[in-house]
Design a protein around this motif. Structure first.
Motif, PDB file in Angstrom:
ATOM      1  N   PHE A 199       0.838  -1.199   0.000  1.00 17.62           N
ATOM      2  CA  PHE A 199       0.000   0.000   0.000  1.00 17.62           C
ATOM      3  C   PHE A 199       0.874   1.251   0.000  1.00 17.62           C
ATOM      4  N   ALA A 200       0.363   2.301  -0.642  1.00 17.82           N
ATOM      5  CA  ALA A 200       1.087   3.571  -0.671  1.00 17.82           C
ATOM      6  C   ALA A 200       0.110   4.729  -0.663  1.00 17.82           C
ATOM      7  N   HIS A 201       0.493   5.791   0.039  1.00 19.16           N
ATOM      8  CA  HIS A 201      -0.288   7.030   0.045  1.00 19.16           C
ATOM      9  C   HIS A 201       0.076   7.814  -1.206  1.00 19.16           C
ATOM     10  N   SER A 202      -0.883   7.977  -2.107  1.00 18.34           N
ATOM     11  CA  SER A 202      -0.553   8.564  -3.399  1.00 18.34           C
ATOM     12  C   SER A 202      -1.770   9.209  -4.045  1.00 18.34           C
ATOM     13  N   ASP A 203      -1.547  10.339  -4.694  1.00 16.85           N
ATOM     14  CA  ASP A 203      -2.566  10.989  -5.522  1.00 16.85           C
ATOM     15  C   ASP A 203      -2.414  10.411  -6.922  1.00 16.85           C
ATOM     16  N   TRP A 204      -3.196   9.393  -7.224  1.00 15.76           N
ATOM     17  CA  TRP A 204      -3.055   8.589  -8.431  1.00 15.76           C
ATOM     18  C   TRP A 204      -1.617   8.069  -8.520  1.00 15.76           C
ATOM     19  N   TYR A 205      -0.842   8.527  -9.528  1.00 21.22           N
ATOM     20  CA  TYR A 205       0.486   7.953  -9.745  1.00 21.22           C
ATOM     21  C   TYR A 205       1.614   8.712  -9.047  1.00 21.22           C
ATOM     22  N   SER A 206       1.308   9.719  -8.269  1.00 21.40           N
ATOM     23  CA  SER A 206       2.348  10.635  -7.782  1.00 21.40           C
ATOM     24  C   SER A 206       3.447   9.955  -6.969  1.00 21.40           C
ATOM     25  N   ALA A 207       3.122   8.902  -6.247  1.00 25.39           N
ATOM     26  CA  ALA A 207       4.121   8.226  -5.407  1.00 25.39           C
ATOM     27  C   ALA A 207       4.758   7.027  -6.107  1.00 25.39           C
ATOM     28  N   LEU A 208       4.543   6.924  -7.441  1.00 23.24           N
ATOM     29  CA  LEU A 208       5.018   5.743  -8.177  1.00 23.24           C
ATOM     30  C   LEU A 208       5.921   6.116  -9.346  1.00 23.24           C
ATOM     31  N   PRO A 209       6.824   7.073  -9.203  1.00 21.25           N
ATOM     32  CA  PRO A 209       7.662   7.473 -10.341  1.00 21.25           C
ATOM     33  C   PRO A 209       8.522   6.320 -10.848  1.00 21.25           C
ATOM     34  N   GLY A 210       8.477   6.124 -12.164  1.00 18.37           N
ATOM     35  CA  GLY A 210       9.313   5.106 -12.790  1.00 18.37           C
ATOM     36  C   GLY A 210       8.807   3.681 -12.665  1.00 18.37           C
ATOM     37  N   ARG A 211       7.740   3.461 -11.929  1.00 19.15           N
ATOM     38  CA  ARG A 211       7.253   2.094 -11.743  1.00 19.15           C
ATOM     39  C   ARG A 211       6.282   1.715 -12.863  1.00 19.15           C
ATOM     40  N   THR A 212       6.376   0.476 -13.305  1.00 22.82           N
ATOM     41  CA  THR A 212       5.475  -0.009 -14.341  1.00 22.82           C
ATOM     42  C   THR A 212       4.757  -1.262 -13.862  1.00 22.82           C
ATOM     43  N   PHE A 213       3.602  -1.514 -14.472  1.00 24.28           N
ATOM     44  CA  PHE A 213       2.731  -2.621 -14.071  1.00 24.28           C
ATOM     45  C   PHE A 213       2.196  -3.308 -15.317  1.00 24.28           C
ATOM     46  N   ASP A 214       1.787  -4.542 -15.126  1.00 24.39           N
ATOM     47  CA  ASP A 214       1.198  -5.297 -16.232  1.00 24.39           C
ATOM     48  C   ASP A 214      -0.294  -5.028 -16.362  1.00 24.39           C
ATOM     49  N   MET A 215      -0.888  -4.519 -15.289  1.00 24.21           N
ATOM     50  CA  MET A 215      -2.297  -4.145 -15.324  1.00 24.21           C
ATOM     51  C   MET A 215      -2.558  -3.048 -14.306  1.00 24.21           C
ATOM     52  N   ILE A 216      -3.408  -2.110 -14.693  1.00 20.08           N
ATOM     53  CA  ILE A 216      -3.889  -1.077 -13.777  1.00 20.08           C
ATOM     54  C   ILE A 216      -5.413  -1.191 -13.725  1.00 20.08           C
ATOM     55  N   VAL A 217      -5.955  -1.214 -12.519  1.00 21.45           N
ATOM     56  CA  VAL A 217      -7.404  -1.252 -12.331  1.00 21.45           C
ATOM     57  C   VAL A 217      -7.812  -0.065 -11.463  1.00 21.45           C
ATOM     58  N   ALA A 218      -9.038   0.387 -11.646  1.00 22.79           N
ATOM     59  CA  ALA A 218      -9.488   1.538 -10.866  1.00 22.79           C
ATOM     60  C   ALA A 218     -11.003   1.635 -10.864  1.00 22.79           C
ATOM     61  N   ASN A 219     -11.535   2.057  -9.731  1.00 24.28           N
ATOM     62  CA  ASN A 219     -12.941   2.428  -9.606  1.00 24.28           C
ATOM     63  C   ASN A 219     -12.945   3.838  -9.035  1.00 24.28           C
ATOM     64  N   PRO A 220     -12.690   4.842  -9.890  1.00 22.92           N
ATOM     65  CA  PRO A 220     -12.493   6.214  -9.419  1.00 22.92           C
ATOM     66  C   PRO A 220     -13.814   6.957  -9.229  1.00 22.92           C
ATOM     67  N   PRO A 221     -13.767   8.150  -8.634  1.00 23.40           N
ATOM     68  CA  PRO A 221     -14.987   8.966  -8.547  1.00 23.40           C
ATOM     69  C   PRO A 221     -15.422   9.395  -9.948  1.00 23.40           C
ATOM     70  N   TYR A 222     -16.682   9.119 -10.298  1.00 27.19           N
ATOM     71  CA  TYR A 222     -17.128   9.435 -11.657  1.00 27.19           C
ATOM     72  C   TYR A 222     -18.517  10.076 -11.703  1.00 27.19           C
ATOM     73  N   ILE A 223     -19.096  10.398 -10.560  1.00 27.70           N
ATOM     74  CA  ILE A 223     -20.399  11.064 -10.570  1.00 27.70           C
ATOM     75  C   ILE A 223     -20.203  12.557 -10.849  1.00 27.70           C
ATOM     76  N   VAL A 224     -21.026  13.093 -11.705  1.00 24.34           N
ATOM     77  CA  VAL A 224     -20.921  14.499 -12.093  1.00 24.34           C
ATOM     78  C   VAL A 224     -21.241  15.414 -10.914  1.00 24.34           C
ATOM     79  N   LYS A 225     -20.519  16.513 -10.811  1.00 19.89           N
ATOM     80  CA  LYS A 225     -20.767  17.501  -9.769  1.00 19.89           C
ATOM     81  C   LYS A 225     -22.240  17.922  -9.772  1.00 19.89           C
ATOM     82  N   GLY A 226     -22.849  17.946  -8.593  1.00 18.79           N
ATOM     83  CA  GLY A 226     -24.228  18.403  -8.464  1.00 18.79           C
ATOM     84  C   GLY A 226     -25.277  17.372  -8.802  1.00 18.79           C
ATOM     85  N   ASP A 227     -24.874  16.164  -9.164  1.00 19.03           N
ATOM     86  CA  ASP A 227     -25.847  15.113  -9.473  1.00 19.03           C
ATOM     87  C   ASP A 227     -26.757  14.888  -8.257  1.00 19.03           C
ATOM     88  N   ARG A 228     -28.048  14.802  -8.490  1.00 21.09           N
ATOM     89  CA  ARG A 228     -29.014  14.682  -7.397  1.00 21.09           C
ATOM     90  C   ARG A 228     -28.805  13.419  -6.569  1.00 21.09           C
TER      91      ARG A 228
END
Length: 287
Positions: free
Chosen positions: A170-199
């Protein structure tokens, strides 16, 4: 039924009330009710049936009223019990993390289908750790890294990893900020995607969940853009990027992936027939 109409049912729960009476007479959703009664009284689903005529003590009645009152106020069941099942595993959840949802299991399934032995996997915005723990539990051979900008969320994720003996970095990171130079075979994510102000942000369970994990406070695509743009620097050749997104965002996400040079771009539907996951594979990302 309004909140004030449910109050008398709570008042009727007292010392001497039987479990069966509570289950028969509560105005709450039956599934929610069984979960909360079992949690408050520390009984299994089978025990709720076999001990239905058991009379509550004063302390048990008080604990049960408190749990049901929280639900009547709208608090999610998972936050009341402190737990939610995901991919067959029990996960601790707190108001610091999103509640894992069944549709996200599709992301895990798609990832497992594409991961080769010993693959390096990155989960961005891990929250409760549901995705990386499910992956590492199913495939102990994987080299799994998970990051989040919230230290409180990371604490919950680390707790869940220990619970299921999942080997995750585990790492404390704003997306990739704490991972300079590191590569992966897969990246997965469930990021925030609701539009601002959505009811929906002010309705139901979402009212209680961490808003920064739900919305990007913009058009709903900004986090997805950041992930896609950064992935080209952090994926190995032929590496996959898989992301969950909103019900109406699949076409936009596919366009973003194609614009960044991803191949095999497509979307996958969940059990409700909604395009829920989109992704693609990068070839020669550093060319």
């Amino acid at each position: 039924m309004q909140e004030h109409e449910k109050a008398p049912a709570l008042a009727a729960i007292a010392a001497g009330t039987t479990i069966g009476s509570v289950l028969r007479n509560s105005p709450l959703d039956p599934v929610d009710l069984r979960i909360l009664v079992g949690h408050a009284l520390r009984l299994s689903r089978i025990q709720l049936i076999t001990r239905s005529e058991l009379a509550l003590t004063a302390n048990e009645a008080e604990a049960l009223r408190a749990a049901l009152h929280r639900r009547i106020q709208g608090e999610p069941v998972a936050y009341i019990t402190g737990e939610r099942e995901f991919y067959g595993l029990a996960f601790a959840v707190t108001p610091d993390v999103l509640i894992p949802r069944p549709e996200t299991e599709l992301l895990v399934e798609l990832a497992l289908e594409r991961l080769q032995p010993g693959s390096r996997v990155l989960d961005l915005g891990t929250g409760s750790g549901a995705i990386p723990v499910a992956l590492a539990h199913a495939r102990p051979d994987l080299d799994v890294t998970a990051v989040d900008i919230s230290k409180a969320a990371l604490a919950v994720a680390e707790r869940n990893a220990r619970r299921h003996h999942a080997n995750i970095a585990f790492a404390h990171s704003d997306w990739y900020s704490a991972l300079p130079g590191r590569t992966f075979d897969m990246i997965v994510a469930n990021p925030p995607y609701i539009v601002k102000g959505d009811r929906h942000l002010s309705e139901g369970d979402l009212r209680f969940e961490p808003v920064d994990a739900l919305t990007d406070h913009a058009d709903g695509l900004s986090a997805l853009r950041n992930i896609i743009n950064g992935a080209t620097r952090h994926l190995s050749s032929d590496g996959w990027l898989l992301m969950e997104h909103g019900y109406d965002q699949a076409e936009a996400v596919r366009s973003l992936l194609s614009a960044q040079g991803f191949s095999a771009v497509r979307s996958w539907t969940d059990l409700a027939g909604i395009e829920r996951i989109s992704g693609g594979r990068i070839v020669n990302p550093f060319a």
